[in-house]
Design a protein around this motif. Structure first.
Motif, PDB file in Angstrom:
ATOM      1  N   PHE A 158       0.802  -1.220   0.000  1.00  0.00           N
ATOM      2  CA  PHE A 158       0.000   0.000   0.000  1.00  0.00           C
ATOM      3  C   PHE A 158       0.839   1.277   0.000  1.00  0.00           C
ATOM      4  N   CYS A 159       1.787   1.379   0.916  1.00  0.00           N
ATOM      5  CA  CYS A 159       2.492   2.660   1.046  1.00  0.00           C
ATOM      6  C   CYS A 159       3.352   2.980  -0.179  1.00  0.00           C
ATOM      7  N   LEU A 160       4.075   2.009  -0.706  1.00  0.00           N
ATOM      8  CA  LEU A 160       4.951   2.296  -1.847  1.00  0.00           C
ATOM      9  C   LEU A 160       4.169   2.626  -3.122  1.00  0.00           C
ATOM     10  N   PRO A 161       3.206   1.783  -3.543  1.00  0.00           N
ATOM     11  CA  PRO A 161       2.565   2.064  -4.828  1.00  0.00           C
ATOM     12  C   PRO A 161       1.482   3.143  -4.809  1.00  0.00           C
ATOM     13  N   LEU A 162       0.892   3.431  -3.664  1.00  0.00           N
ATOM     14  CA  LEU A 162      -0.267   4.326  -3.640  1.00  0.00           C
ATOM     15  C   LEU A 162       0.066   5.785  -3.329  1.00  0.00           C
ATOM     16  N   PHE A 163       1.240   6.040  -2.755  1.00  0.00           N
ATOM     17  CA  PHE A 163       1.551   7.410  -2.337  1.00  0.00           C
ATOM     18  C   PHE A 163       2.901   7.858  -2.905  1.00  0.00           C
ATOM     19  N   PRO A 164       3.002   7.950  -4.240  1.00  0.00           N
ATOM     20  CA  PRO A 164       4.300   8.220  -4.868  1.00  0.00           C
ATOM     21  C   PRO A 164       4.884   9.587  -4.549  1.00  0.00           C
ATOM     22  N   ALA A 165       4.020  10.559  -4.296  1.00  0.00           N
ATOM     23  CA  ALA A 165       4.519  11.915  -4.080  1.00  0.00           C
ATOM     24  C   ALA A 165       5.335  12.042  -2.808  1.00  0.00           C
ATOM     25  N   VAL A 166       5.088  11.154  -1.837  1.00  0.00           N
ATOM     26  CA  VAL A 166       5.738  11.321  -0.536  1.00  0.00           C
ATOM     27  C   VAL A 166       6.656  10.156  -0.166  1.00  0.00           C
ATOM     28  N   VAL A 167       6.762   9.153  -1.036  1.00  0.00           N
ATOM     29  CA  VAL A 167       7.651   8.027  -0.731  1.00  0.00           C
ATOM     30  C   VAL A 167       9.078   8.515  -0.540  1.00  0.00           C
ATOM     31  N   ASP A 168       9.532   9.393  -1.442  1.00  0.00           N
ATOM     32  CA  ASP A 168      10.894   9.907  -1.327  1.00  0.00           C
ATOM     33  C   ASP A 168      11.089  10.724  -0.055  1.00  0.00           C
ATOM     34  N   ASP A 169      10.017  11.367   0.420  1.00  0.00           N
ATOM     35  CA  ASP A 169      10.115  12.147   1.652  1.00  0.00           C
ATOM     36  C   ASP A 169      10.183  11.244   2.878  1.00  0.00           C
ATOM     37  N   PHE A 170       9.368  10.188   2.875  1.00  0.00           N
ATOM     38  CA  PHE A 170       9.290   9.311   4.032  1.00  0.00           C
ATOM     39  C   PHE A 170      10.400   8.258   4.065  1.00  0.00           C
ATOM     40  N   ALA A 171      10.914   7.882   2.896  1.00  0.00           N
ATOM     41  CA  ALA A 171      11.866   6.772   2.836  1.00  0.00           C
ATOM     42  C   ALA A 171      13.095   6.977   3.721  1.00  0.00           C
ATOM     43  N   PRO A 172      13.760   8.143   3.692  1.00  0.00           N
ATOM     44  CA  PRO A 172      14.919   8.308   4.583  1.00  0.00           C
ATOM     45  C   PRO A 172      14.554   8.167   6.063  1.00  0.00           C
ATOM     46  N   MET A 173      13.406   8.754   6.456  1.00  0.00           N
ATOM     47  CA  MET A 173      12.990   8.664   7.856  1.00  0.00           C
ATOM     48  C   MET A 173      12.698   7.215   8.236  1.00  0.00           C
ATOM     49  N   MET A 174      11.977   6.466   7.365  1.00  0.00           N
ATOM     50  CA  MET A 174      11.670   5.076   7.661  1.00  0.00           C
ATOM     51  C   MET A 174      12.940   4.230   7.692  1.00  0.00           C
ATOM     52  N   ALA A 175      13.877   4.538   6.793  1.00  0.00           N
ATOM     53  CA  ALA A 175      15.152   3.798   6.795  1.00  0.00           C
ATOM     54  C   ALA A 175      15.926   4.061   8.081  1.00  0.00           C
ATOM     55  N   ILE A 176      15.912   5.306   8.538  1.00  0.00           N
ATOM     56  CA  ILE A 176      16.591   5.646   9.803  1.00  0.00           C
ATOM     57  C   ILE A 176      15.947   4.900  10.970  1.00  0.00           C
ATOM     58  N   LEU A 177      14.606   4.870  10.990  1.00  0.00           N
ATOM     59  CA  LEU A 177      13.914   4.137  12.053  1.00  0.00           C
ATOM     60  C   LEU A 177      14.233   2.643  11.970  1.00  0.00           C
ATOM     61  N   GLY A 178      14.360   2.130  10.746  1.00  0.00           N
ATOM     62  CA  GLY A 178      14.757   0.737  10.587  1.00  0.00           C
ATOM     63  C   GLY A 178      16.138   0.469  11.155  1.00  0.00           C
ATOM     64  N   VAL A 179      17.069   1.358  10.888  1.00  0.00           N
ATOM     65  CA  VAL A 179      18.436   1.191  11.403  1.00  0.00           C
ATOM     66  C   VAL A 179      18.455   1.329  12.925  1.00  0.00           C
ATOM     67  N   ILE A 180      17.681   2.273  13.459  1.00  0.00           N
ATOM     68  CA  ILE A 180      17.584   2.390  14.918  1.00  0.00           C
ATOM     69  C   ILE A 180      17.034   1.091  15.508  1.00  0.00           C
ATOM     70  N   SER A 181      16.027   0.514  14.859  1.00  0.00           N
ATOM     71  CA  SER A 181      15.476  -0.761  15.324  1.00  0.00           C
ATOM     72  C   SER A 181      16.543  -1.847  15.307  1.00  0.00           C
ATOM     73  N   ILE A 182      17.367  -1.859  14.266  1.00  0.00           N
ATOM     74  CA  ILE A 182      18.437  -2.855  14.155  1.00  0.00           C
ATOM     75  C   ILE A 182      19.388  -2.761  15.338  1.00  0.00           C
ATOM     76  N   ILE A 183      19.890  -1.548  15.573  1.00  0.00           N
ATOM     77  CA  ILE A 183      20.926  -1.368  16.591  1.00  0.00           C
ATOM     78  C   ILE A 183      20.333  -1.451  17.998  1.00  0.00           C
ATOM     79  N   TYR A 184      19.183  -0.808  18.186  1.00  0.00           N
ATOM     80  CA  TYR A 184      18.544  -0.845  19.502  1.00  0.00           C
ATOM     81  C   TYR A 184      18.154  -2.276  19.875  1.00  0.00           C
TER      82      TYR A 184
END
Length: 524
Positions: A284-310
């Protein structure tokens, strides 16, 4: 095999467990476990049979509709002007999630034979209901149907925690219920908003047809579907999926629920329900909201990395085996989130493969921890000493499972993580430095898992070590299929990656084809 047969098999796979749950009260308690197993084996047999037949058919893609196999749509809402359908189908992404669910549910039914001490029939009813919810979720292509299945899993999972869990089960079940319910209600608001606006373009009061909504977005005809609106809609879906995955910082329910739940609940939560969150981001998030994927992707990736390390750090300081596995699961889910939001086909395919690999290895870890607790009456790492001498077969199985979780080449955890890191490193949405930070999670995983294995298996032998028994036939029958999968995914992942790549290619193409907003289409 034809399209109609595939459609029938998919619907039977979804609802066979539900039929079992309805019929189970008619049988005596002594027959409950056998009857429930029969109804759980139906989806497994049908899923395996369908995938084998499709794999042997060189013209298999001709059986797909819109890229989905077993596609069907039936109007069931019953109100004029409201386009809400029973619409299901599977592609290369969802097929393996359904197969994972179809495998794990009967394995857990076998594993729990003789171990459920109270309300045994009710236990199997909850598990059967949960299976219908999980399989239905991965197969849904109508957004309201998707939401119904998403919510359906909430009730039986809460019971599996709250009735058959440990002494802290009440608080854990309540926290899980509140977190999940709040997240899903936010998503429901987003679904209704999209449905009403997309319905206007199709002559309906409301439509929840995934393809009609997607086409409305693609054509740019959704009223007021601006970048700002997409931002809020993405957030509505992302909150719900991040809670389910879970992702830092909305993960705080996870360790308590995983630890306090019954073993079946822990396995389903870690191996399947967490994948529902990751799958939601993909579908849902990737194909349906193209205008903001690039905006959210860095933040989600950072949260993913925090989840990894934490998650990895928290796992290193745990003395409770079940908590260690719970935090390890949080860490590994961070890699999956990183792969999804790198938005590269190699990383997204790696994330899907890792969802499958993580589901198998984490399920095996929780089961083996439960086997240890049943024999020792403890989950404390310090209580297990020198088990390798007393139970070499168990030690070998445990070692394979630990190494698969670490990501040792040749076992299931390696291929997916390698693909994720490769795609993330080359992603244009965030710097390669973020991927380097993520790589430290691999090192930390080796530290906490191998250190735990050393203490438990090769520590100074205690007097109680002699009482540790090797797995019995029931336990072997559950563990061996998962160990085989760990080797198969690690040594020859091609049969899995071929359909996965087809699904992710279609997803990435859909995301790339979407206009950023209505104004962009008008300018063109």
């Amino acid at each position: 095999m034809n399209a109609e047969t595939l459609t029938l098999l998919l619907s039977i796979s979804i609802f066979a467990p539900l039929v079992g749950a309805i019929l189970l009260p008619l049988f005596q308690d002594s027959a409950a476990k056998v009857i429930s197993l029969i109804f759980m084996l139906i989806p497994l047999g049908l899923s395996l049979g369908a995938m084998i037949m499709l794999g042997l058919d060189p013209n298999a893609m001709e059986l797909a509709t819109n890229g989905y196999f077993g596609f069907t749509e039936l109007s069931w809402f019953g109100m004029s002007g409201y386009d809400v359908k029973y619409m299901v189908g599977v592609d290369g992404i969802s097929a393996f999630m359904i197969l994972l669910a179809a495998l794990l549910f009967p394995l857990m039914a076998i594993y729990t034979w003789g171990t459920i001490k109270k309300q045994e029939k009710m236990f199997y009813i909850m598990v059967l209901l949960l299976e219908t919810g999980v399989i239905g979720f991965f197969a849904s292509l109508d957004m309201m149907l998707f939401y119904i299945f998403f919510e359906l899993v909430l009730i039986p999972t809460s019971f599996l925690i709250g009735i058959w869990g440990d002494e802290n089960r009440g608080a854990a079940a309540l926290k899980f219920f509140i977190y999940t319910l709040v997240g899903s209600l936010v998503m429901l608001i987003a679904i209704i908003y999209m449905g009403i606006n997309a319905g206007v373009t199709q002559g309906f009061e409301l439509t929840t047809d995934y393809f009609l909504i997607q086409e409305a977005i693609k054509s740019g005809t959704l009223p007021s579907f601006t970048e700002d609106i997409q931002w809020w809609l993405f957030l509505g879906f992302a909150i719900s999926f991040a809670i389910k995955a879970p992702v830092f910082p909305v993960h705080t329910w996870q360790a308590q629920a995983y630890t306090s739940s019954s073993t079946t609940g822990s396995v389903i939560l870690a191996a399947l329900l967490s994948k529902m969150g990751a799958y939601g981001f993909l579908r849902f998030c990737l194909p349906l909201f193209p205008a903001v994927v690039d905006d959210f992707a860095p933040m989600m990736a950072i949260l993913g990395v925090i989840s990894i390390i934490y998650g990895a750090y928290m796992a290193t300081v745990q003395k409770d085996l079940k908590k260690l596995v719970a935090y390890s699961s949080l860490s590994h889910m961070g890699f999956i989130i990183l792969g999804i939001f790198a938005v590269q086909q190699v990383s997204v395919s790696g994330a899907v493969l890792q969802m499958l690999a993580h589901g198998v290895s984490t399920a095996a870890l929780f089961i083996m921890v439960d086997m240890m607790e049943q024999r020792y009456g403890s989950k404390n790492i310090e209580d297990f000493k020198g088990l390798a001498k007393q139970a070499p077969a168990f030690t070998t199985l445990f070692m394979i499972t630990v190494m698969a979780s670490v990501g040792l080449p040749g076992l299931s955890g390696f291929v997916g993580e390698f693909m994720i890191m490769t795609g993330a490193f080359s992603s244009s949405l965030f710097g390669s430095g973020l991927t380097v930070f993520a790589a430290t999670g691999v090192v930390l995983a080796a530290i906490y898992l191998l250190n735990m294995f050393r203490k438990v298996m090769f520590g100074p032998e205690s007097n109680e070590a002699a009482t540790f028994n090797e797995p019995n036939r029931r336990e072997y029958s559950v563990m061996l299929p998962m160990v085989i999968l760990m080797f198969w995914l690690g040594l020859y992942a091609t049969p899995f990656l071929k359909p996965i790549n087809q699904g992710t290619k279609q997803l990435i193409e859909q995301q790339a084809e979407m206009p950023e907003s209505l104004s962009v289409v008008e300018e063109k």
